[in-house]
Design a protein around this motif. Sequence first.
Motif, mmCIF file in Angstrom:
data_model
loop_
_atom_site.group_PDB
_atom_site.id
_atom_site.type_symbol
_atom_site.label_atom_id
_atom_site.label_comp_id
_atom_site.label_asym_id
_atom_site.label_seq_id
_atom_site.Cartn_x
_atom_site.Cartn_y
_atom_site.Cartn_z
ATOM 1 N N SER A 46 -15.088 6.901 -3.256
ATOM 2 C CA SER A 46 -13.871 7.655 -2.928
ATOM 3 C C SER A 46 -13.023 7.969 -4.151
ATOM 4 O O SER A 46 -11.884 8.422 -4.002
ATOM 5 C CB SER A 46 -12.991 6.934 -1.892
ATOM 6 O OG SER A 46 -13.667 6.822 -0.660
ATOM 7 N N GLU A 101 -14.271 5.642 9.934
ATOM 8 C CA GLU A 101 -13.754 6.176 11.195
ATOM 9 C C GLU A 101 -14.439 7.492 11.556
ATOM 10 O O GLU A 101 -14.724 7.753 12.729
ATOM 11 C CB GLU A 101 -12.245 6.366 11.079
ATOM 12 C CG GLU A 101 -11.469 5.063 10.951
ATOM 13 C CD GLU A 101 -10.033 5.302 10.558
ATOM 14 O OE1 GLU A 101 -9.660 6.480 10.391
ATOM 15 O OE2 GLU A 101 -9.281 4.317 10.414
ATOM 16 N N THR A 142 -6.674 6.071 -1.456
ATOM 17 C CA THR A 142 -6.642 4.616 -1.503
ATOM 18 C C THR A 142 -7.467 3.987 -0.388
ATOM 19 O O THR A 142 -8.210 3.023 -0.604
ATOM 20 C CB THR A 142 -5.185 4.125 -1.421
ATOM 21 O OG1 THR A 142 -4.423 4.763 -2.441
ATOM 22 C CG2 THR A 142 -5.128 2.620 -1.597
ATOM 23 N N ARG A 143 -7.354 4.519 0.838
ATOM 24 C CA ARG A 143 -8.112 3.999 1.975
ATOM 25 C C ARG A 143 -9.170 5.001 2.429
ATOM 26 O O ARG A 143 -9.459 5.124 3.620
ATOM 27 C CB ARG A 143 -7.145 3.698 3.141
ATOM 28 C CG ARG A 143 -6.006 2.776 2.790
ATOM 29 C CD ARG A 143 -6.495 1.417 2.327
ATOM 30 N NE ARG A 143 -7.159 0.690 3.392
ATOM 31 C CZ ARG A 143 -6.537 -0.139 4.217
ATOM 32 N NH1 ARG A 143 -5.234 -0.361 4.092
ATOM 33 N NH2 ARG A 143 -7.204 -0.768 5.156
ATOM 34 N N VAL A 193 0.828 -1.200 0.000
ATOM 35 C CA VAL A 193 0.000 0.000 0.000
ATOM 36 C C VAL A 193 0.864 1.252 0.000
ATOM 37 O O VAL A 193 0.512 2.264 -0.623
ATOM 38 C CB VAL A 193 -0.975 -0.019 1.202
ATOM 39 C CG1 VAL A 193 -0.222 0.030 2.525
ATOM 40 C CG2 VAL A 193 -1.961 1.133 1.124
ATOM 41 N N ILE A 222 -3.230 8.102 1.030
ATOM 42 C CA ILE A 222 -3.748 6.874 1.640
ATOM 43 C C ILE A 222 -5.010 7.169 2.440
ATOM 44 O O ILE A 222 -6.011 6.448 2.354
ATOM 45 C CB ILE A 222 -2.671 6.230 2.531
ATOM 46 C CG1 ILE A 222 -1.479 5.775 1.687
ATOM 47 C CG2 ILE A 222 -3.243 5.060 3.313
ATOM 48 C CD1 ILE A 222 -0.316 5.244 2.494
ATOM 49 N N ASP A 232 -12.034 3.629 4.573
ATOM 50 C CA ASP A 232 -11.722 3.443 5.988
ATOM 51 C C ASP A 232 -11.866 4.759 6.750
ATOM 52 O O ASP A 232 -12.409 4.788 7.864
ATOM 53 C CB ASP A 232 -10.298 2.905 6.140
ATOM 54 C CG ASP A 232 -10.148 1.525 5.544
ATOM 55 O OD1 ASP A 232 -11.173 0.899 5.231
ATOM 56 O OD2 ASP A 232 -9.007 1.073 5.387
ATOM 57 N N THR A 233 -11.367 5.842 6.163
ATOM 58 C CA THR A 233 -11.503 7.149 6.808
ATOM 59 C C THR A 233 -12.966 7.537 6.936
ATOM 60 O O THR A 233 -13.389 8.121 7.944
ATOM 61 C CB THR A 233 -10.743 8.217 5.998
ATOM 62 O OG1 THR A 233 -9.391 7.789 5.810
ATOM 63 C CG2 THR A 233 -10.761 9.560 6.708
#
Length: 339
Positions: A277, A98, A90-91, A65, A86, A94-95
């Motif tokens: 995203s 969260e 890319t993530r 990653v 990230i 996930d953010t």
Amino acid sequence: MSQAEPPGPAEPAGAATRAGVRDEAAEHEPEHRRWLGAVLAAGMTAALAAAVIGIPREHAALPAVARYALDVSLPRWGLTEPVNEIVYGTRGFDTFGETFLLLAAVISVVLITRSRESRRGYFGEARAGQREQEQCDPAEQADATERAARSAERREQGGLAPGDAPGPATPDATPLGTPAPETADAMTVVVRTAIRIALPVLAVAGLYLVAWGYSPGGGFPGGAVLLGVLLLAYAGFGRRRISRIVRPGLLEAIELAGAGAIIMTELLGLALRGSFSANWLPLAAPATILSGGIAQLFSGSELIEVGTGLAIAVFALIGMGHDWTSDEGGGPGGSGGPR
């Protein structure tokens, strides 16, 4: 059973009492399952040791990653900081999760620390109980210390009863050596001056973390910094100076607006680019405020959602008080509703 003999001439009268005190002081709290605590501590130590040993060394190959972020951060996102690529690229999903975990935590805190609520029933129970107590036992009147404590409690809750004297605006207005608890809303002139100098610096630092796409962090730490600014203002100048900003209705509306902006930013990537995203905004020159595409939009929206969410949670905990309104208002036409 034989009765205990009185202490003899060689044993002082208070010897038995002192022996009882020593025995009581020597007592210890019972300990249960010490072996279980030792096993858990050893397991945690082993897990931490394994994690430390498994940390990649400086010459180890980068994770996949990390290599991917280095490859795509500048050409695809216009970001010179791979961490932000990230977090918001890319993530980004996930953010997204969260951030809404924080929203769920804020809602939980608000439910637990709910502010005063208006009622439609009978008001005046506290006053009626006090009058009844005075009638039944007029000799048992509150002394000066109790009256001062009740007055301080009412001031802390934001209301003054008839006869209460409002506290000084700042400690500088209190005569030196006054033998009483400090009741001023604000701090001294030295502290207020220092806070006035520090607040702009902290506010600019928090906004800098969000405005520039090549600074690692983004909206989450920026929102925490702005919360620190608000807490400094509260500590230095008192709640009344920030009462226009720290209002549940206002902060909750702003927080929901930030959460809605995050949702729309992510869903538009799915609608326009076919991926949640995905970047659907044009890229600007690297190392500028507009670089990063949706990374900057996501980061700015997260600043709003995180900053207001943390403020709601913290000030809800600070303002924990009675569940119901005081006798002076809160019913139909009253002014004691949620503040």
